[in-house]
Motif scaffolding. Sequence first.
Motif, short mmCIF file in Angstrom:
data_model
loop_
_atom_site.label_atom_id
_atom_site.label_comp_id
_atom_site.label_asym_id
_atom_site.label_seq_id
_atom_site.Cartn_x
_atom_site.Cartn_y
_atom_site.Cartn_z
N ARG A 179 0.86 -1.20 0.00
CA ARG A 179 0.00 0.00 0.00
C ARG A 179 0.89 1.24 0.00
O ARG A 179 1.79 1.37 0.83
CB ARG A 179 -0.92 0.00 1.22
N LYS B 120 -6.54 -5.94 3.94
CA LYS B 120 -7.76 -6.42 3.28
C LYS B 120 -8.96 -5.58 3.69
O LYS B 120 -9.82 -5.24 2.85
CB LYS B 120 -8.00 -7.89 3.64
N THR C 243 -9.03 -2.40 4.64
CA THR C 243 -9.00 -1.07 4.01
C THR C 243 -9.31 -1.17 2.52
O THR C 243 -9.91 -0.25 1.95
CB THR C 243 -7.62 -0.41 4.21
N GLU C 244 -8.93 -2.26 1.90
CA GLU C 244 -9.25 -2.45 0.48
C GLU C 244 -10.76 -2.60 0.28
O GLU C 244 -11.34 -2.04 -0.64
CB GLU C 244 -8.52 -3.68 -0.06
N GLY D 132 -12.41 0.72 1.09
CA GLY D 132 -12.08 1.77 0.14
C GLY D 132 -11.56 3.04 0.77
O GLY D 132 -11.71 4.13 0.22
#
Length: 249
Positions: free
Chosen positions: A111, A212, A214-215, A218
Amino acid sequence: MQREFDIESFIEQRKKTRIVGDLLHEQATDYLATLALLIRPQLVFGEYLQGAPRGSGREAQHAFKEFKSLFEATASAEPFRLIQELDVPLEILSSTPQLYPYEYDMTLAGREQPVRITSPVRWVLGFKGFELQRFRQVIRDPNRSTAELFRFVVHYLMLFYCINRAPGLGRLLLGLRFPVSFEKLADFGDMPFCVIGSLVSSRLPDEGLVLKSTEIAGNGTFEELVDEADVRNMEDAVKERLLKAIDAI
């Protein structure tokens, strides 16, 4: 080995964390409202503050001298680099204590931008109207207002000074299960901050789970998760102390 992301388990942990965090924040805020009069700068510095009643001349003079030394040592250093002097009487815009989120950044592999981590069971103590997030923004702004930065530095240092000089207040909050500590925070150099904690701890899961989450969400924020075992294993310190005293007879 990276654990598989269990969305159902994670959602349940987040719900429990939010419930515990909200209840602790509400209780800590209620205690602070009751104790606010004990940390009013006007009672410490007297006529050295605008609009404050005249206090004990010698004590107020000593307190302001100590605070002036603290301010000069902190404000002149990075990242503030302030050269203003304290004009007497000093203007204090707010003396109502308020809890602000305890946050820090975490760098994750895979990231580009760091993730902003928030604790659900710890808070930074400041005065109302002086949000810690805004303070951080002012420091990072190359076109920042020197006057605004000055006000932030003065108000946070003054709160630290008032609490640090009253150890009885710290013992009282500890007895209420909200211990006080003094810490340095990232982005603020050597400035000391008052941090209110609790007897419940929180932690981060594996970095892979944070990434995961934060993905999926978003965004670049994540809240630590409460350790449920701490809640279930909490003891009554007064009860234990009394029982030890009785058993010692």
